[in-house]
Design a protein around this motif. Structure first.
Motif, PDB file in Angstrom:
ATOM      1  N   CYS A   1       0.821  -1.213   0.000  1.00  0.00           N
ATOM      2  CA  CYS A   1       0.000   0.000   0.000  1.00  0.00           C
ATOM      3  C   CYS A   1       0.857   1.266   0.000  1.00  0.00           C
ATOM      4  O   CYS A   1       0.339   2.358  -0.212  1.00  0.00           O
ATOM      5  CB  CYS A   1      -0.965   0.001   1.185  1.00  0.00           C
ATOM      6  SG  CYS A   1      -2.319  -1.169   0.955  1.00  0.00           S
TER       7      CYS A   1
ATOM      8  N   PHE B   1       1.799   3.596  -3.988  1.00  0.00           N
ATOM      9  CA  PHE B   1       1.284   4.795  -4.646  1.00  0.00           C
ATOM     10  C   PHE B   1       2.063   6.039  -4.225  1.00  0.00           C
ATOM     11  O   PHE B   1       2.415   6.873  -5.054  1.00  0.00           O
ATOM     12  CB  PHE B   1      -0.212   4.941  -4.375  1.00  0.00           C
ATOM     13  CG  PHE B   1      -0.884   5.998  -5.218  1.00  0.00           C
ATOM     14  CD1 PHE B   1      -0.599   6.121  -6.572  1.00  0.00           C
ATOM     15  CD2 PHE B   1      -1.806   6.853  -4.662  1.00  0.00           C
ATOM     16  CE1 PHE B   1      -1.222   7.081  -7.347  1.00  0.00           C
ATOM     17  CE2 PHE B   1      -2.442   7.809  -5.431  1.00  0.00           C
ATOM     18  CZ  PHE B   1      -2.142   7.931  -6.772  1.00  0.00           C
TER      19      PHE B   1
ATOM     20  N   CYS C   1      -4.998   3.927   1.842  1.00  0.00           N
ATOM     21  CA  CYS C   1      -5.671   3.117   0.844  1.00  0.00           C
ATOM     22  C   CYS C   1      -7.047   2.730   1.388  1.00  0.00           C
ATOM     23  O   CYS C   1      -7.147   2.156   2.473  1.00  0.00           O
ATOM     24  CB  CYS C   1      -4.839   1.878   0.541  1.00  0.00           C
ATOM     25  SG  CYS C   1      -5.543   0.841  -0.754  1.00  0.00           S
TER      26      CYS C   1
ATOM     27  N   TRP D   1      -6.933   6.938  -1.433  1.00  0.00           N
ATOM     28  CA  TRP D   1      -6.845   6.368  -2.766  1.00  0.00           C
ATOM     29  C   TRP D   1      -7.307   4.924  -2.743  1.00  0.00           C
ATOM     30  O   TRP D   1      -7.547   4.364  -1.682  1.00  0.00           O
ATOM     31  CB  TRP D   1      -5.418   6.482  -3.305  1.00  0.00           C
ATOM     32  CG  TRP D   1      -4.406   5.670  -2.551  1.00  0.00           C
ATOM     33  CD1 TRP D   1      -3.787   6.010  -1.379  1.00  0.00           C
ATOM     34  CD2 TRP D   1      -3.911   4.373  -2.895  1.00  0.00           C
ATOM     35  NE1 TRP D   1      -2.940   5.002  -0.979  1.00  0.00           N
ATOM     36  CE2 TRP D   1      -2.989   3.995  -1.891  1.00  0.00           C
ATOM     37  CE3 TRP D   1      -4.160   3.502  -3.953  1.00  0.00           C
ATOM     38  CZ2 TRP D   1      -2.314   2.779  -1.925  1.00  0.00           C
ATOM     39  CZ3 TRP D   1      -3.483   2.285  -3.985  1.00  0.00           C
ATOM     40  CH2 TRP D   1      -2.565   1.947  -2.977  1.00  0.00           C
TER      41      TRP D   1
ATOM     42  N   TRP E   1      -6.911   0.988  -5.112  1.00  0.00           N
ATOM     43  CA  TRP E   1      -6.463   0.202  -6.261  1.00  0.00           C
ATOM     44  C   TRP E   1      -7.665   0.109  -7.189  1.00  0.00           C
ATOM     45  O   TRP E   1      -8.751  -0.278  -6.751  1.00  0.00           O
ATOM     46  CB  TRP E   1      -6.079  -1.218  -5.848  1.00  0.00           C
ATOM     47  CG  TRP E   1      -4.975  -1.352  -4.857  1.00  0.00           C
ATOM     48  CD1 TRP E   1      -5.116  -1.717  -3.550  1.00  0.00           C
ATOM     49  CD2 TRP E   1      -3.571  -1.194  -5.065  1.00  0.00           C
ATOM     50  NE1 TRP E   1      -3.876  -1.777  -2.940  1.00  0.00           N
ATOM     51  CE2 TRP E   1      -2.914  -1.463  -3.855  1.00  0.00           C
ATOM     52  CE3 TRP E   1      -2.801  -0.849  -6.181  1.00  0.00           C
ATOM     53  CZ2 TRP E   1      -1.531  -1.399  -3.722  1.00  0.00           C
ATOM     54  CZ3 TRP E   1      -1.434  -0.778  -6.048  1.00  0.00           C
ATOM     55  CH2 TRP E   1      -0.805  -1.054  -4.835  1.00  0.00           C
TER      56      TRP E   1
ATOM     57  N   LYS F   1      -7.599  -4.393  -7.454  1.00  0.00           N
ATOM     58  CA  LYS F   1      -6.781  -4.730  -6.291  1.00  0.00           C
ATOM     59  C   LYS F   1      -5.864  -5.921  -6.594  1.00  0.00           C
ATOM     60  O   LYS F   1      -6.332  -6.962  -7.062  1.00  0.00           O
ATOM     61  CB  LYS F   1      -7.676  -5.066  -5.094  1.00  0.00           C
ATOM     62  CG  LYS F   1      -6.903  -5.262  -3.816  1.00  0.00           C
ATOM     63  CD  LYS F   1      -7.818  -5.450  -2.627  1.00  0.00           C
ATOM     64  CE  LYS F   1      -6.989  -5.628  -1.380  1.00  0.00           C
ATOM     65  NZ  LYS F   1      -7.800  -5.702  -0.196  1.00  0.00           N
TER      66      LYS F   1
ATOM     67  N   CYS G   1      -3.995   3.071  -9.824  1.00  0.00           N
ATOM     68  CA  CYS G   1      -4.455   3.658  -8.562  1.00  0.00           C
ATOM     69  C   CYS G   1      -5.285   4.901  -8.883  1.00  0.00           C
ATOM     70  O   CYS G   1      -5.027   5.581  -9.873  1.00  0.00           O
ATOM     71  CB  CYS G   1      -3.258   4.065  -7.698  1.00  0.00           C
ATOM     72  SG  CYS G   1      -2.070   2.748  -7.393  1.00  0.00           S
TER      73      CYS G   1
END
Length: 160
Positions: A46, A49, A85, A112, A114, A117, A130
Motif C-alpha cells: 500500500c 502509490f 488506501c 486512494w 487500487w 486490487k 491507482c
C-alpha cells in the motif's frame, strides 16, 4: 487545499525494482501482530502509490525528511500528507497516526484505491492502476473519525 484536479485522477504505473527492494526492507520494521511475512508484504504494498508519486520526474511530491515516519510525503501546496488506501468505504486510522494528527504532524490525508486490487505481493514489472478518491484536511479526519468496529484502538473514517 483540496486540489480538485487530483480527485478522480487515475495513475497507471509499473512496479520498479527500487520499490520492491525498499518494501522488503521496510516490512522488517512492521510489527508482525501475528501476520505472515506474505501478508505483511501485501500490507506494505500500500506504500506503492506514495512511492510512485514521489519518484515521478517533475513531481510536486517530496519524500518526508530522512527517517521521518510521522507522515508519508510532502506536497508543495497541501503540506505533510498521509496516504491511506481505502478498503471499500472506509480508511483506518491507527493509534500512531492519531497521535501524529494530535501533534500537528499531518496536514491532510490523501485517500486512494487500487482500481484493480492486486491479489498477490507486487513484483517488479507488475502494472497497477491507482485512483485518488479524496484529499481531506487532518482536522476533518480528527473531527469525523469514529471508533473502529474491528479494533477498539483504531478509528475509521467513511470515505465519500
Amino acid at each position: 487545499m483540496l486540489l480538485p484536479s487530483l480527485i478522480g485522477q487515475q495513475f497507471s504505473a509499473t512496479v520498479s525494482r527500487a520499490f520492491t527492494e525498499r518494501r522488503d526492507r521496510r516490512i522488517q520494521l512492521f510489527n508482525a501482530n501475528g501476520r505472515s511475512d506474505e501478508l505483511r508484504a501485501i500490507h506494505a504494498d500500500c506504500e506503492f502509490f506514495e512511492d510512485y508519486l514521489i519518484n515521478q520526474p517533475g513531481s510536486e511530491w517530496d519524500p518526508p525528511m530522512q527517517n521521518c515516519m510521522a507522515y508519508d510525503a510532502i506536497h508543495r501546496e497541501i503540506g505533510r500528507v498521509e496516504f491511506k488506501c481505502s478498503s471499500g468505504r472506509t480508511i483506518t486510522i491507527k493509534p500512531y497516526c492519531q497521535k501524529q494528527i494530535q501533534n500537528g504532524m499531518i496536514d491532510a490525508f490523501l485517500i486512494w484505491k487500487w482500481v484493480v486490487k492486486p491479489n498477490a505481493i507486487l513484483q517488479e514489472g507488475d502494472t497497477v492502476v491507482c485512483e485518488i478518491l479524496q484529499i481531506v484536511p487532518a482536522k476533518h479526519v480528527a473531527n469525523n473519525a469514529i471508533a473502529s468496529l474491528y479494533n477498539r484502538k483504531d478509528l475509521m473514517l467513511f470515505c465519500q
